[in-house]
Write a protein that holds these residues in place. Structure first.
Motif, mmCIF file in Angstrom:
data_model
loop_
_atom_site.group_PDB
_atom_site.id
_atom_site.type_symbol
_atom_site.label_atom_id
_atom_site.label_comp_id
_atom_site.label_asym_id
_atom_site.label_seq_id
_atom_site.Cartn_x
_atom_site.Cartn_y
_atom_site.Cartn_z
ATOM 1 N N GLU A 221 0.859 35.256 -46.360
ATOM 2 C CA GLU A 221 1.450 33.978 -46.756
ATOM 3 C C GLU A 221 1.479 33.922 -48.281
ATOM 4 O OE1 GLU A 221 -0.625 29.771 -46.671
ATOM 5 O OE2 GLU A 221 0.011 30.324 -44.647
ATOM 6 N N ILE A 222 2.611 33.548 -48.841
ATOM 7 C CA ILE A 222 2.751 33.412 -50.289
ATOM 8 C C ILE A 222 3.399 32.073 -50.591
ATOM 9 C CG2 ILE A 222 3.842 34.337 -52.379
ATOM 10 C CD1 ILE A 222 3.738 37.098 -51.097
ATOM 11 N N GLY A 223 2.823 31.339 -51.531
ATOM 12 C CA GLY A 223 3.364 30.026 -51.864
ATOM 13 C C GLY A 223 3.371 29.086 -50.676
ATOM 14 N N GLY A 224 2.415 29.270 -49.752
ATOM 15 C CA GLY A 224 2.347 28.436 -48.560
ATOM 16 C C GLY A 224 3.378 28.795 -47.507
ATOM 17 N N CYS A 225 4.103 29.910 -47.688
ATOM 18 C CA CYS A 225 5.153 30.322 -46.755
ATOM 19 C C CYS A 225 4.771 31.636 -46.076
ATOM 20 C CB CYS A 225 6.479 30.500 -47.480
ATOM 21 S SG CYS A 225 7.138 28.991 -48.230
ATOM 22 N N ASP A 226 4.903 31.666 -44.758
ATOM 23 C CA ASP A 226 4.650 32.870 -43.984
ATOM 24 C C ASP A 226 5.748 33.887 -44.288
ATOM 25 O OD1 ASP A 226 4.729 34.775 -41.778
ATOM 26 O OD2 ASP A 226 3.340 33.442 -40.729
ATOM 27 N N SER B 253 7.005 27.722 -53.072
ATOM 28 C CA SER B 253 6.031 26.822 -53.707
ATOM 29 C C SER B 253 5.616 25.756 -52.714
ATOM 30 C CB SER B 253 6.639 26.155 -54.945
ATOM 31 O OG SER B 253 5.720 25.255 -55.540
ATOM 32 N N GLN B 254 4.305 25.661 -52.483
ATOM 33 C CA GLN B 254 3.729 24.614 -51.642
ATOM 34 C C GLN B 254 4.430 24.519 -50.284
ATOM 35 O OE1 GLN B 254 3.665 21.000 -53.976
ATOM 36 N NE2 GLN B 254 2.296 21.876 -55.507
ATOM 37 N N GLY B 255 4.649 25.660 -49.679
ATOM 38 C CA GLY B 255 5.210 25.692 -48.339
ATOM 39 C C GLY B 255 6.715 25.566 -48.262
ATOM 40 N N GLU B 256 7.385 25.497 -49.409
ATOM 41 C CA GLU B 256 8.841 25.350 -49.422
ATOM 42 C C GLU B 256 9.474 26.587 -50.036
ATOM 43 O OE1 GLU B 256 12.087 22.571 -51.795
ATOM 44 O OE2 GLU B 256 10.255 21.626 -51.022
#
Length: 466
Positions: free
Chosen positions: A45-50, A434-437
């Protein structure tokens, strides 16, 4: 969603935080972006993104740029120069590492300027809203049109050679043309031959024996407003001593320029700080590098009793290199008994030409099998019709199958910017996380894009239809 920080992975042997305090991680010392985690699905996971989900959504190959890591590097450079240099300073991003609207906008929003080397990079920076007073134009063979474009935009032109100086002296402008002079310091460092630019045998800059004639020429042309001197000793440098030496050399140049009536307000010491591509790499931190540079220039000025110039630095790789990874979908495998196993991916030298160009080394993980034990040593082969299209010659991987997601680390610098359409592959998309987005910052090229600029003469069109 539960996630685990990537501090140490016992199975892979990857150590992501070597010699770095948790309070102030220096991005260039990390193999992975600062936000890299393993989530509850055992996925990267990077920047809240799988990462697996990103590939499913945006396709592969896919550049994944972590905004937090990039902004952290920008701030660390900016704040380090403010802390360690008693005079005015400016950090400018060497955008040849990766020039696009989003990256230029992020750097500018953190107070950085932009270093460009072509009309295309200049147009991108201006379109991104970068302040022209913070844009510096480099290049050893700028065209007349590029020089005119730079003059019209009122940016600073870093003059590299006699032809350029003489051309600038003849061009019309509304006022004096703001220039810097690029000089070759004769300082060598231990890096790849192709990315050493400070030694005397270099295509860049005026050599030391030309200094006096260059200063005299500029002093005789009042339409040339020489505000500064520039030097750059190379790239992917881990040594601090060459940068310390450079400060003293440049202050000597400043004193020599004063003998010709030139008031030098800025010294640009270039960039060159390296990043950690493999476990064996041990680059200084951003703060350590900035401290050495700042103290060297300040000390040289103090010893000679002269006012501090504005100090400029031009980091590129160390700002963005570690902020990005490239995700690939794995394909076929070929095992040659007692020799090696080749594992292929859906990209290669067209999205990362550095291994075939510089013999560059990279590390990799399988994004959907983060805790699986490393049981295989394989060669990661690209899909291009080229025997040398090998991204990693000896990669430690778990047992993999077609469809697994391979992630190559440290691909923010000189990957997309050097990408090509070799074999007419479309260039990959890039997303900012960033932050899952996740937001697309570079669209994936289409097959229609590949032939957009092709021209088929009518007589050939007719012959193919017969």
């Amino acid at each position: 969603m539960v996630s685990t920080p990537l501090a140490v992975s016992e199975n892979s042997g990857l150590q992501y935080l070597p010699n770095v305090t948790p309070e102030a991680p220096s991005p260039n010392q990390h193999l992975m972006p600062l936000t890299a985690r393993v989530n509850e699905h055992d996925h990267l996971e990077i920047g809240g993104c799988d990462v697996v989900t990103l590939v499913q959504q945006f396709g592969s190959p896919l550049y994944i740029l972590d905004e937090e890591t990039l902004r952290t590097a920008c701030r660390q450079y900016r704040d380090a120069f403010r802390q360690h240099y008693p005079g005015e300073s400016l950090v400018i991003y060497a955008s040849k590492a990766w020039n696009c609207l989003a990256v230029c906008a992020i750097a500018a929003s953190e107070g950085l300027g932009i270093d460009v080397v072509s009309a295309g990079e200049l147009h991108t920076a201006l379109t991104a809203g970068v302040d022209p007073s913070k844009i510096y134009v480099h290049g050893n063979n700028k065209s007349v049109d590029e020089l005119k474009m730079a003059i019209a935009a009122n940016v600073t032109i870093v003059a590299d050679n006699w032809l350029e100086l003489e051309t600038l002296a003849q061009l019309e402008s509304d006022g004096p043309i703001r220039i810097m002079l690029r000089l070759t310091p004769g300082i060598e460092c231990h890096t790849h031959e192709y990315i050493r630019t400070g030694h005397l045998d270099s295509k860049f800059g005026f050599d030391p024996d030309q200094l006096e004639s260059v200063f005299e020429f500029v002093s005789q042309h009042p339409n040339l407003n020489c505000i500064g001197l520039h030097a750059h000793i190379g790239s992917q440098i881990f040594e601090l001593q060459p940068h310390q030496d450079l400060g003293g050399v440049m202050v000597q140049w400043l004193l020599k320029a004063a003998e010709y009536g030139l008031t030098i307000e800025e010294l640009d010491i270039g960039g060159g700080l390296g990043i950690r591509y493999t476990e064996s790499d041990d680059p200084p931190s951003i703060d350590q590098w900035a401290k050495v540079v700042c103290q060297a220039v300040a000390k040289a000025c103090q010893e000679r009793g002269i006012a501090l110039p504005k100090l400029i630095a031009e980091p590129g790789r160390s700002l963005i290199g570690s902020a990005c990874v490239t995700a690939y979908t794995m394909g076929s495998q070929k095992t040659i008994p007692s020799i090696r196993t080749y594992v292929t991916v859906d990209g290669g030298m067209s999205d990362n030409p550095r291994p075939i160009t510089y013999q560059s080394l990279y590390r990799t993980v399988v994004a959907n099998k983060m805790s699986a034990p490393m049981t295989e040593t394989v060669a990661i082969a690209g899909k291009h019709c080229e025997s040398g299209d090998i991204l990693i010659k000896q990669a430690q991987l778990p047992s993999t199958t077609p469809g697994d997601i391979l992630v190559v680390m440290g691909t923010g610098a000189y990957n997309y910017s050097m990408a090509s359409n070799y074999n007419r592959l479309t260039r990959p998309a890039a997303v900012l996380v960033s932050q899952g987005e996740a937001n697309v910052i570079l669209q994936r090229e289409t097959l229609a894009d590949l032939i957009r600029h092709d021209c088929l003469p009518e007589r050939l069109s007719q012959s193919t239809s017969e």
